[in-house]
Design an enzyme around this catalytic site. Structure first.
Site, PDB file in Angstrom:
ATOM      1  N   GLU A 109      -2.202 -12.371  31.080  1.00 18.64           N
ATOM      2  CA  GLU A 109      -1.364 -13.534  31.351  1.00 18.64           C
ATOM      3  C   GLU A 109      -1.724 -14.607  30.336  1.00 18.64           C
ATOM      4  OE1 GLU A 109      -1.818 -11.378  35.206  1.00 18.64           O
ATOM      5  OE2 GLU A 109      -3.339 -12.350  33.965  1.00 18.64           O
ATOM      6  N   TYR A 121      -0.822 -12.039  20.405  1.00 17.54           N
ATOM      7  CA  TYR A 121      -0.643 -10.881  21.276  1.00 17.54           C
ATOM      8  C   TYR A 121       0.523 -10.012  20.806  1.00 17.54           C
ATOM      9  CZ  TYR A 121      -3.772 -13.619  24.232  1.00 17.54           C
ATOM     10  OH  TYR A 121      -4.834 -14.348  24.701  1.00 17.54           O
TER      11      TYR A 121
END
Length: 162
Positions: A109, A121
């Site tokens: 998250e 990411y």
């Protein structure tokens, strides 16, 4: 800095003071000492590592590996060495470790406002898959859930992405 001399190793109890300093630099709601102690001593799914250079902890990352999935709990690099690609190296090492422990997928998250982290990411194959409303307790910001399929063969071979 000679990044070929970076050392990645399992986090130990004596690392916690350095980890807490990085945690306070990096996050508005940092984990406590007790949280890290608990992860290292009581959580059989936890895998935490540090990135070290010349005996100094420059960054760390943690995850839970459960069955064939790894969930990144936290990842951070010391403020004075950010922007040098160390986050890339640390994330790849986390993925390599996850594959070693049998993970085929990885999740995390991230704050919806943290575009810099999301960009990192995405470079490592993470894609958005949902929202956790009001996930962050400091300001009730939503979290973006991201997932990546791990290229297990590449990771286990040692081939680098960067």
């Amino acid at each position: 800095m000679d990044t070929d001399k970076l050392i990645y190793r399992a986090m130990t109890m004596p690392d916690i003071p350095a980890i807490l300093a990085i945690e306070h630099e990096a996050f508005t709601s940092p984990w406590s000492e007790e949280a890290f102690v608990n992860e290292l001593t009581n959580n059989m799914f936890a895998r935490y590592m540090v990135m070290e250079y010349r005996g100094e902890v420059l960054g760390y990352g943690g995850m839970w590996v459960i069955m064939d999935e790894a969930h990144i709990t936290n990842i951070a690099v010391r403020a004075d060495v950010r922007g040098m690609g160390l986050g890339n190296r640390l994330l790849e090492q986390l993925q390599r470790t996850a594959a070693f422990f049998g993970a085929a997928r990885m999740t995390l998250e991230v704050r919806v406002s943290n575009e810099l982290a999301q960009s990192l990411y995405r470079k490592f194959g993470f894609q958005p898959s949902g929202i956790r409303p009001r996930y962050y307790s400091d300001n009730n910001e939503d979290a973006l859930i991201m997932w990546a399929e791990l290229d297990v063969e590449r990771l286990k071979s040692g081939e680098r992405r960067y």
